[in-house]
Design a protein around this motif. Sequence first.
Motif, mmCIF file in Angstrom:
data_model
loop_
_atom_site.group_PDB
_atom_site.id
_atom_site.type_symbol
_atom_site.label_atom_id
_atom_site.label_comp_id
_atom_site.label_asym_id
_atom_site.label_seq_id
_atom_site.Cartn_x
_atom_site.Cartn_y
_atom_site.Cartn_z
ATOM 1 N N LEU A 61 0.836 -1.184 0.000
ATOM 2 C CA LEU A 61 0.000 0.000 0.000
ATOM 3 C C LEU A 61 0.875 1.240 0.000
ATOM 4 C CD1 LEU A 61 -2.463 -1.224 2.737
ATOM 5 C CD2 LEU A 61 -2.670 -1.482 0.275
ATOM 6 N N PHE A 62 0.537 2.245 -0.795
ATOM 7 C CA PHE A 62 1.361 3.442 -0.939
ATOM 8 C C PHE A 62 0.505 4.685 -0.741
ATOM 9 C CE2 PHE A 62 3.334 6.771 -3.329
ATOM 10 C CZ PHE A 62 4.663 6.616 -3.036
ATOM 11 N N PHE A 63 0.869 5.536 0.204
ATOM 12 C CA PHE A 63 0.087 6.727 0.522
ATOM 13 C C PHE A 63 0.954 7.970 0.618
ATOM 14 C CE2 PHE A 63 -4.020 5.433 2.594
ATOM 15 C CZ PHE A 63 -4.018 4.192 2.035
ATOM 16 N N LEU A 64 0.439 9.087 0.152
ATOM 17 C CA LEU A 64 1.038 10.390 0.409
ATOM 18 C C LEU A 64 0.150 11.091 1.412
ATOM 19 C CD1 LEU A 64 1.876 11.456 -3.221
ATOM 20 C CD2 LEU A 64 3.390 10.462 -1.523
ATOM 21 N N VAL A 65 0.739 11.687 2.398
ATOM 22 C CA VAL A 65 -0.038 12.269 3.472
ATOM 23 C C VAL A 65 0.031 13.779 3.408
ATOM 24 C CG1 VAL A 65 -0.321 12.359 5.961
ATOM 25 C CG2 VAL A 65 0.558 10.322 4.864
ATOM 26 N N SER A 66 -1.095 14.421 3.686
ATOM 27 C CA SER A 66 -1.151 15.864 3.642
ATOM 28 C C SER A 66 -0.856 16.495 4.981
ATOM 29 C CB SER A 66 -2.536 16.300 3.159
ATOM 30 O OG SER A 66 -3.503 15.902 4.104
ATOM 31 N N THR A 94 -7.957 3.817 6.007
ATOM 32 C CA THR A 94 -9.059 3.380 5.156
ATOM 33 C C THR A 94 -8.557 3.279 3.721
ATOM 34 O OG1 THR A 94 -10.706 4.442 6.553
ATOM 35 C CG2 THR A 94 -11.383 3.920 4.305
ATOM 36 N N ILE A 95 -8.839 2.149 3.070
ATOM 37 C CA ILE A 95 -8.532 1.956 1.651
ATOM 38 C C ILE A 95 -9.849 2.075 0.885
ATOM 39 C CG2 ILE A 95 -7.609 0.388 -0.082
ATOM 40 C CD1 ILE A 95 -5.539 1.315 1.973
ATOM 41 N N GLY A 117 -6.176 6.072 -0.393
ATOM 42 C CA GLY A 117 -6.315 5.815 1.028
ATOM 43 C C GLY A 117 -6.404 7.111 1.799
ATOM 44 N N SER A 118 -6.933 7.024 2.991
ATOM 45 C CA SER A 118 -7.018 8.198 3.849
ATOM 46 C C SER A 118 -7.028 7.735 5.291
ATOM 47 C CB SER A 118 -8.282 9.010 3.535
ATOM 48 O OG SER A 118 -9.439 8.214 3.750
ATOM 49 N N GLY A 119 -6.823 8.678 6.194
ATOM 50 C CA GLY A 119 -6.854 8.328 7.598
ATOM 51 C C GLY A 119 -6.298 9.420 8.477
ATOM 52 N N TYR A 120 -5.975 9.019 9.697
ATOM 53 C CA TYR A 120 -5.497 9.941 10.719
ATOM 54 C C TYR A 120 -4.443 9.231 11.554
ATOM 55 C CZ TYR A 120 -5.784 13.474 14.425
ATOM 56 O OH TYR A 120 -5.495 14.462 15.327
ATOM 57 N N VAL A 121 -3.373 9.941 11.872
ATOM 58 C CA VAL A 121 -2.302 9.423 12.712
ATOM 59 C C VAL A 121 -2.163 10.332 13.923
ATOM 60 C CG1 VAL A 121 0.168 8.924 12.869
ATOM 61 C CG2 VAL A 121 -1.056 8.485 10.750
ATOM 62 N N ASN A 122 -1.951 9.736 15.112
ATOM 63 C CA ASN A 122 -1.774 10.535 16.330
ATOM 64 C C ASN A 122 -0.678 9.917 17.193
ATOM 65 O OD1 ASN A 122 -1.997 12.247 18.483
ATOM 66 N ND2 ASN A 122 -4.102 11.725 18.980
ATOM 67 N N ASN A 142 -3.763 11.556 3.119
ATOM 68 C CA ASN A 142 -4.351 10.989 1.911
ATOM 69 C C ASN A 142 -3.231 10.338 1.137
ATOM 70 O OD1 ASN A 142 -7.152 11.978 2.047
ATOM 71 N ND2 ASN A 142 -6.158 13.981 1.974
ATOM 72 N N GLY A 143 -3.547 9.364 0.325
ATOM 73 C CA GLY A 143 -2.500 8.707 -0.439
ATOM 74 C C GLY A 143 -3.046 7.720 -1.430
ATOM 75 N N ILE A 144 -2.148 6.900 -1.945
ATOM 76 C CA ILE A 144 -2.522 5.900 -2.931
ATOM 77 C C ILE A 144 -1.954 4.538 -2.533
ATOM 78 C CG2 ILE A 144 -2.747 7.523 -4.845
ATOM 79 C CD1 ILE A 144 0.053 6.633 -5.753
ATOM 80 N N LYS A 145 -2.554 3.503 -3.043
ATOM 81 C CA LYS A 145 -2.136 2.118 -2.808
ATOM 82 C C LYS A 145 -1.542 1.578 -4.096
ATOM 83 C CE LYS A 145 -4.788 -1.835 -2.855
ATOM 84 N NZ LYS A 145 -5.956 -2.616 -2.501
ATOM 85 N N SER A 146 -0.388 0.959 -4.005
ATOM 86 C CA SER A 146 0.259 0.345 -5.157
ATOM 87 C C SER A 146 0.665 -1.060 -4.750
ATOM 88 C CB SER A 146 1.468 1.166 -5.587
ATOM 89 O OG SER A 146 2.159 0.516 -6.626
ATOM 90 N N GLY A 147 -0.084 -2.058 -5.187
ATOM 91 C CA GLY A 147 0.163 -3.421 -4.733
ATOM 92 C C GLY A 147 -0.092 -3.492 -3.239
ATOM 93 N N SER A 148 0.904 -3.948 -2.467
ATOM 94 C CA SER A 148 0.738 -3.979 -1.010
ATOM 95 C C SER A 148 1.573 -2.896 -0.313
ATOM 96 C CB SER A 148 1.091 -5.367 -0.464
ATOM 97 O OG SER A 148 2.422 -5.674 -0.754
#
Length: 143
Positions: free
Chosen positions: A5-10, A53-54, A60-65, A82-88
């Motif tokens: 899974l590949f994500f870029l976070v804002s 969340t995928i 993907g999106s979510g929250y980190v704390n 926010n980000g993207i998924k690429s394979g796993s």
Amino acid sequence: MKKVLFFLVSFGLILSFTETTDASIESTGSNTFIGPFTNTTYNLSGDVSIELTIHDDNSGSGYVNFTEYPNVRTLCGAGNFNGIKSGSYIELSFTSQDPDPGCGFDTGLEFTLTGTLTKNNTLFKGEYTIDRGDRGIFRAETD
């Protein structure tokens, strides 16, 4: 089927995890991972919570704390990603905008996490860095 899974976070955190089992987070699925982290730069610890969340379109999106233990002022940091998924493989990043009144010193810090998603997507562990030079490790499991 191995997935990454590949994500870029804002919000300042780049998370990378590689799944090593055949199971994966389902499309439109969500998982919350909770566990300890250690800032290895200062050898101090706290808890991290990662809501992931995928979506059907492989985004993907979510929250980190990140929250330090009481009387530890080495790390706070929280934000939406926010980000993207690429394979796993997943990659996320965020710039901290932590709403915790005791954590204002972390505002604007950029976080990056890399790690692996294992045990049928119930364990996410790896390393993190902060743009001010801090490094650390984390191990979070689904609740």
